[in-house]
Design an enzyme around this catalytic site. Structure first.
Site, PDB file in Angstrom:
ATOM      1  N   HIS A 119      34.183  39.528  37.742  1.00  0.00           N
ATOM      2  CA  HIS A 119      34.980  40.369  38.953  1.00  0.00           C
ATOM      3  C   HIS A 119      36.514  40.407  38.416  1.00  0.00           C
ATOM      4  O   HIS A 119      37.214  41.661  38.610  1.00  0.00           O
ATOM      5  CB  HIS A 119      34.598  40.424  40.120  1.00  0.00           C
ATOM      6  N   HIS A 170      24.329  43.119  43.898  1.00  0.00           N
ATOM      7  CA  HIS A 170      25.804  42.988  43.583  1.00  0.00           C
ATOM      8  C   HIS A 170      26.207  41.897  42.784  1.00  0.00           C
ATOM      9  O   HIS A 170      26.167  40.747  43.459  1.00  0.00           O
ATOM     10  CB  HIS A 170      26.573  42.990  44.995  1.00  0.00           C
TER      11      HIS A 170
END
Length: 302
Positions: A58, A16
């Site tokens: 992100h 991730h």
């Protein structure tokens, strides 16, 4: 050997934002560590800069993960390269993982890193919305991939198997025009208004309005999965726990499951027992070790 042919009996493990428990997320060090850890694939989030470069971040804003501030979309690539995206983590970066100035990555740079893995490897690209560029984000990412030799039919670039993800149903529907459904993942999760407000730096009214829009998007995303419009279901681990019947129905319909963000031993065991196909984790080395040593079976809570 293709990525599919190399797939193990255990769930595939995707890192991730790279091995982001060890190094700052989305950095060169995080992705090189993920490869060294043996991750089957890596995940990244993509935004566009002011000059239309696909960069790995992100958040829509720079504040949390750099020494800069303000929207990513307001900066050029050259301006972003002047910022420090790794020191906030407080992790010492080994010399072989590059200098501090080399940690910030574009999508083509990540592809180069993955080409160097020396084995088949997956790349899960999340298209981040809301974006000021709307669906131009998807078009630009696909253009970048085509320029790197991406084959739409197999969704591959050299040794890299590419899949696409978004919480936005509009993004997913747009991608379906150019990408086979088997390589597209509809992400779903329950909406936490307070968390969303904090992430987007919004006040109560604006946060509530955005939350309502995202709740509508969640319902449409669930419909897309109910009707099997895409090949991959991407629920968060808490969604898996709290929506047992829905998850079971999607599993039985043949959806391939990619669950995020799975870091605890308990959650890894749950996913393994359910027959989840792919696990996304901040800790790929630890999760791989647990999967390789465990044949544990568990049932989804009713």
């Amino acid at each position: 050997m293709t990525f599919e042919e190399s797939e193990p009996e255990r769930p595939l493990v995707f890192a991730h934002r790279g091995a982001s428990a060890a190094f700052a997320e989305h950095t060169r060090a995080a992705y090189l560590q993920a490869i060294a850890d043996g991750a089957d694939g890596v995940e990244c989030d993509v935004h566009l800069t002011r000059d239309q470069h696909a960069v790995l971040l992100h958040d829509a804003n720079l504040d949390r993960t750099s020494d800069g501030t303000g929207p990513v979309a307001d900066r050029t690539l050259a301006e972003l390269r002047l910022l420090d995206f790794s020191s906030w983590k407080g992790a010492r970066i080994p010399e072989e993982y590059g200098a501090k100035s080399e940690q910030f990555l574009t999508l083509p740079q990540l592809l180069d890193i993955l080409r160097g893995a020396g084995r088949p490897i997956g790349l899960a690209i999340e298209l981040k919305h809301p974006s000021p560029y709307q669906l131009k984000l998807e078009d630009r990412v696909l253009d970048v991939l085509r320029g790197e030799g991406w084959d739409p039919g197999t969704s591959s670039v050299d040794n890299i198997q590419v899949t696409f993800m978004s919480f936005s149903p509009d993004s997913v529907k747009h991608l379906l025009r150019s990408v086979p459904a088997e390589f597209i993942c509809q992400l779903v999760d329950d909406i936490d208004v307070d968390e969303l407000r904090d992430e987007l730096s919004l006040g109560p009214l604006a946060g509530g309005a955005i939350a309502n829009l995202m709740k509508a998007a969640q319902l449409e995303g669930e419909r897309i999965l109910d009707e099997c419009d895409v090949g991959l279901a991407g629920p968060g681990i808490m969604y898996v726990r709290e929506h047992a019947r829905t998850v079971q129905r999607w599993l039985e319909s043949g959806r391939r499951f990619r669950v995020w963000t799975v870091d605890s031993e308990r959650d890894v065991a749950l996913c393994q027992g359910l027959g989840i196909h792919e696990i996304t984790t901040n800790k790929p080395a630890r999760v791989l070790a647990q999967l390789q040593s465990s044949g544990q079976q568990v049932q989804l809570p009713s």
